[in-house]
Design a protein around this motif. Structure first.
Motif, PDB file in Angstrom:
ATOM      1  N   ASP A   1      -7.040  -2.192  -6.116  1.00  0.00           N
ATOM      2  CA  ASP A   1      -7.889  -1.796  -7.254  1.00  0.00           C
ATOM      3  C   ASP A   1      -9.155  -1.095  -6.824  1.00  0.00           C
ATOM      4  O   ASP A   1      -9.630  -1.660  -5.850  1.00  0.00           O
ATOM      5  N   GLU A   2      -9.565  -0.031  -7.282  1.00  0.00           N
ATOM      6  CA  GLU A   2     -10.958   0.434  -6.942  1.00  0.00           C
ATOM      7  C   GLU A   2     -11.927  -0.159  -7.913  1.00  0.00           C
ATOM      8  O   GLU A   2     -11.465  -0.156  -9.149  1.00  0.00           O
TER       9      GLU A   2
ATOM     10  N   ILE B   1     -12.243   0.712 -11.782  1.00  0.00           N
ATOM     11  CA  ILE B   1     -12.324   2.186 -12.100  1.00  0.00           C
ATOM     12  C   ILE B   1     -10.876   2.737 -12.456  1.00  0.00           C
ATOM     13  O   ILE B   1     -10.031   2.370 -11.845  1.00  0.00           O
ATOM     14  N   ASP B   2     -11.039   3.558 -13.401  1.00  0.00           N
ATOM     15  CA  ASP B   2      -9.803   4.257 -14.040  1.00  0.00           C
ATOM     16  C   ASP B   2      -9.460   5.465 -13.293  1.00  0.00           C
ATOM     17  O   ASP B   2      -8.547   6.018 -12.812  1.00  0.00           O
ATOM     18  N   SER B   3     -10.600   6.248 -13.042  1.00  0.00           N
ATOM     19  CA  SER B   3     -10.741   7.384 -12.518  1.00  0.00           C
ATOM     20  C   SER B   3     -11.993   7.997 -11.983  1.00  0.00           C
ATOM     21  O   SER B   3     -13.160   7.338 -12.541  1.00  0.00           O
ATOM     22  N   THR B   4     -12.079   8.883 -11.017  1.00  0.00           N
ATOM     23  CA  THR B   4     -13.505   9.357 -10.662  1.00  0.00           C
ATOM     24  C   THR B   4     -13.314  10.980 -10.662  1.00  0.00           C
ATOM     25  O   THR B   4     -11.769  11.453 -10.532  1.00  0.00           O
ATOM     26  N   GLU B   5     -14.324  11.724 -10.607  1.00  0.00           N
ATOM     27  CA  GLU B   5     -14.293  13.144 -10.580  1.00  0.00           C
ATOM     28  C   GLU B   5     -15.305  13.561  -9.634  1.00  0.00           C
ATOM     29  O   GLU B   5     -16.573  13.107 -10.132  1.00  0.00           O
TER      30      GLU B   5
END
Length: 94
Positions: free
Chosen positions: A53-54, A83-87
Motif C-alpha cells: 500500500d502507498e 493513498i488511492d491515487s496521485t496526480e
C-alpha cells in the motif's frame, strides 16, 4: 506529511503499554513519482494498511497524539491515510 510504501511488518511481543493493539509497519518514503527517497522507517498503523500500500505518514511530536491527548504514546511516525491515487502535472519534477 509524507508519502510512503509499506514494505514490511514489525512484530514485538513485548512493548510499551501504549503500543498494545497498534500494528507496526516498515515504510519506505517515496516521492510524487513513486521513487524511493530517504531510508525506511517504522510507523504505527491503526487504519489497516498492508504490504504494498502507498500511504500518508506524519512524523514527529504530533504523531504521539493519535490517541486522546491525555495519553500520548512513544512513537515518531504514524500512518494517517491509504493513498488511492496521485496526480502529478506532466513535466513537473519534485
Amino acid at each position: 506529511m509524507r508519502m510512503g510504501r509499506v514494505i514490511g511488518n514489525v512484530w514485538a511481543t513485548r512493548k510499551e503499554d501504549g503500543l498494545q493493539g497498534l500494528k507496526l509497519l516498515i515504510v519506505q518514503p517515496i516521492d510524487a513519482h513513486g521513487n524511493d527517497i530517504q531510508t525506511h522507517m517504522v510507523a504505527a498503523d491503526r487504519i489497516g494498511a498492508g504490504i504494498g500500500d502507498e500511504v500518508l505518514i506524519t512524523s514527529g511530536g504530533s504523531s504521539r497524539f493519535i490517541l486522546p491527548k491525555e495519553n500520548p504514546i512513544p512513537i515518531d511516525a504514524v500512518i494517517i491515510g491509504i493513498i488511492d491515487s496521485t496526480e502529478v502535472k506532466r513535466g513537473e519534477s519534485t
